[in-house]
Design a protein around this motif. Sequence first.
Motif, short mmCIF file in Angstrom:
data_model
loop_
_atom_site.label_atom_id
_atom_site.label_comp_id
_atom_site.label_asym_id
_atom_site.label_seq_id
_atom_site.Cartn_x
_atom_site.Cartn_y
_atom_site.Cartn_z
N ILE A 24 44.46 39.81 45.86
CA ILE A 24 45.08 41.13 45.70
C ILE A 24 44.70 41.74 44.36
CG2 ILE A 24 47.27 42.35 45.46
CD1 ILE A 24 48.43 40.36 47.51
N SER A 25 44.76 40.95 43.30
CA SER A 25 44.43 41.46 41.97
C SER A 25 42.97 41.90 41.89
CB SER A 25 44.71 40.40 40.90
OG SER A 25 46.08 40.11 40.83
N TRP A 26 42.09 41.09 42.42
CA TRP A 26 40.67 41.38 42.29
C TRP A 26 40.18 42.44 43.27
CZ3 TRP A 26 37.71 40.22 38.27
CH2 TRP A 26 38.22 39.30 37.37
N ILE A 27 41.00 42.79 44.27
CA ILE A 27 40.64 43.90 45.16
C ILE A 27 40.47 45.18 44.34
CG2 ILE A 27 41.68 45.49 46.84
CD1 ILE A 27 42.50 43.09 48.47
N GLY A 28 41.27 45.34 43.32
CA GLY A 28 41.14 46.51 42.46
C GLY A 28 40.13 46.32 41.35
N TRP A 29 40.08 45.12 40.79
CA TRP A 29 39.24 44.91 39.62
C TRP A 29 37.75 44.82 39.93
CZ3 TRP A 29 42.91 40.64 37.53
CH2 TRP A 29 43.99 41.24 36.89
N VAL A 30 37.37 44.19 41.03
CA VAL A 30 35.95 44.02 41.33
C VAL A 30 35.26 45.37 41.55
CG1 VAL A 30 34.31 43.10 43.03
CG2 VAL A 30 36.09 41.63 42.08
N PRO A 31 35.82 46.26 42.39
CA PRO A 31 35.16 47.57 42.52
C PRO A 31 35.12 48.35 41.22
CG PRO A 31 36.70 47.23 44.33
CD PRO A 31 36.92 46.13 43.35
N ALA A 32 36.16 48.24 40.41
CA ALA A 32 36.16 48.95 39.12
C ALA A 32 35.07 48.40 38.21
CB ALA A 32 37.52 48.85 38.45
N ALA A 33 34.94 47.08 38.16
CA ALA A 33 33.90 46.47 37.33
C ALA A 33 32.52 46.84 37.86
CB ALA A 33 34.08 44.96 37.29
N ALA A 34 32.34 46.80 39.19
CA ALA A 34 31.04 47.15 39.77
C ALA A 34 30.69 48.60 39.50
CB ALA A 34 31.06 46.87 41.27
N ALA A 35 31.68 49.49 39.55
CA ALA A 35 31.42 50.90 39.26
C ALA A 35 31.06 51.10 37.79
CB ALA A 35 32.64 51.74 39.62
N THR A 49 43.62 50.59 39.97
CA THR A 49 43.12 49.25 39.65
C THR A 49 44.11 48.49 38.79
OG1 THR A 49 41.87 50.07 37.74
CG2 THR A 49 40.70 49.92 39.82
N GLY A 50 44.78 49.20 37.90
CA GLY A 50 45.80 48.55 37.08
C GLY A 50 46.98 48.06 37.89
N LEU A 51 47.41 48.86 38.86
CA LEU A 51 48.53 48.45 39.71
C LEU A 51 48.17 47.24 40.56
CD1 LEU A 51 50.10 51.84 40.84
CD2 LEU A 51 51.12 50.11 39.36
N PHE A 52 46.99 47.27 41.18
CA PHE A 52 46.57 46.11 41.97
C PHE A 52 46.48 44.87 41.10
CE2 PHE A 52 45.00 48.83 45.47
CZ PHE A 52 45.53 48.11 46.53
N GLY A 53 45.89 45.02 39.92
CA GLY A 53 45.74 43.87 39.04
C GLY A 53 47.06 43.34 38.53
N ALA A 54 47.93 44.23 38.12
CA ALA A 54 49.20 43.80 37.55
C ALA A 54 50.16 43.27 38.61
CB ALA A 54 49.86 44.96 36.80
N PHE A 55 50.17 43.88 39.79
CA PHE A 55 51.15 43.51 40.80
C PHE A 55 50.62 42.53 41.84
CE2 PHE A 55 53.26 47.03 38.90
CZ PHE A 55 54.61 46.73 39.04
N GLY A 56 49.42 42.01 41.65
CA GLY A 56 48.88 41.01 42.57
C GLY A 56 49.79 39.80 42.75
N PRO A 57 50.26 39.17 41.65
CA PRO A 57 51.15 38.03 41.82
C PRO A 57 52.47 38.38 42.50
CG PRO A 57 50.19 38.01 39.63
CD PRO A 57 49.82 39.33 40.26
N SER A 58 53.04 39.53 42.18
CA SER A 58 54.31 39.91 42.82
C SER A 58 54.11 40.20 44.30
CB SER A 58 54.92 41.13 42.13
OG SER A 58 55.45 40.75 40.88
N LEU A 151 58.03 48.41 31.19
CA LEU A 151 58.80 47.30 31.73
C LEU A 151 58.69 47.21 33.24
CD1 LEU A 151 60.95 45.07 31.13
CD2 LEU A 151 62.67 46.82 31.57
N LEU A 152 58.80 48.34 33.93
CA LEU A 152 58.87 48.33 35.39
C LEU A 152 57.52 48.43 36.09
CD1 LEU A 152 61.98 50.62 35.88
CD2 LEU A 152 61.89 48.12 35.93
N PHE A 153 56.54 49.11 35.49
CA PHE A 153 55.31 49.39 36.21
C PHE A 153 54.06 48.83 35.56
CE2 PHE A 153 58.18 52.96 37.25
CZ PHE A 153 58.36 52.64 38.58
N SER A 154 54.21 47.86 34.70
CA SER A 154 53.02 47.26 34.12
C SER A 154 53.08 45.75 34.30
CB SER A 154 52.88 47.65 32.65
OG SER A 154 53.91 47.07 31.89
#
Length: 173
Positions: A24-35, A49-58, A151-154
């Motif tokens: 889940i986290s890398w779904i956002g990060w890999v395309p961002a890094a590739a771009a 990308t920040g939301l996918f990365g930050a909220f992947g574990p949750s 606190l809530l969204f990062s």
Amino acid sequence: MSTAISIPPRRYSLLAFFLLAFVISWIGWVPAAAASWGVFPWQLPPMLTGLFGAFGPSLAAIILTITIDGAPGLRRLLWRLLWWRAGIKWYAFVLVFPAAISLASSALYISFGGAAPDFADPPVLHLYPLPPEFSGVGAWTLLPFVFLQTLLFSSPMGEELGCKRAGARSWPA
């Protein structure tokens, strides 16, 4: 051809959690890094990308909890967010210590000849510009809102449910 989602046995649930959290986290990060390297012609919005990365574990914790333990398990997981097991002095420390470190490092920087920070134009205004209606009130009025947003969204909240789930007693070590 139907594809069914198989529920992992409890002994594999920790491995499933880590795999799902990373996916889940890398779904956002890999395309961002590739771009950023020019591999993709388009760039995903940094907020996404920040939301996918930050909220992947949750998200992984919620998905696996519902899959394995159902709604009662999800209620137990969410209740753990409200269960405070430390004394008030530790919560005060957590809130005050980062500000103290920031002020101490600024003082050290200034003492070695660095320029003093411009408190009239805090960096937060570059991320969250004040609406014209609030220009007379001052930038410091944004501080509680920025604190709540952080606190809530990062990352802190995005990882917290994952930590609670990975540390749940119902999961074998």
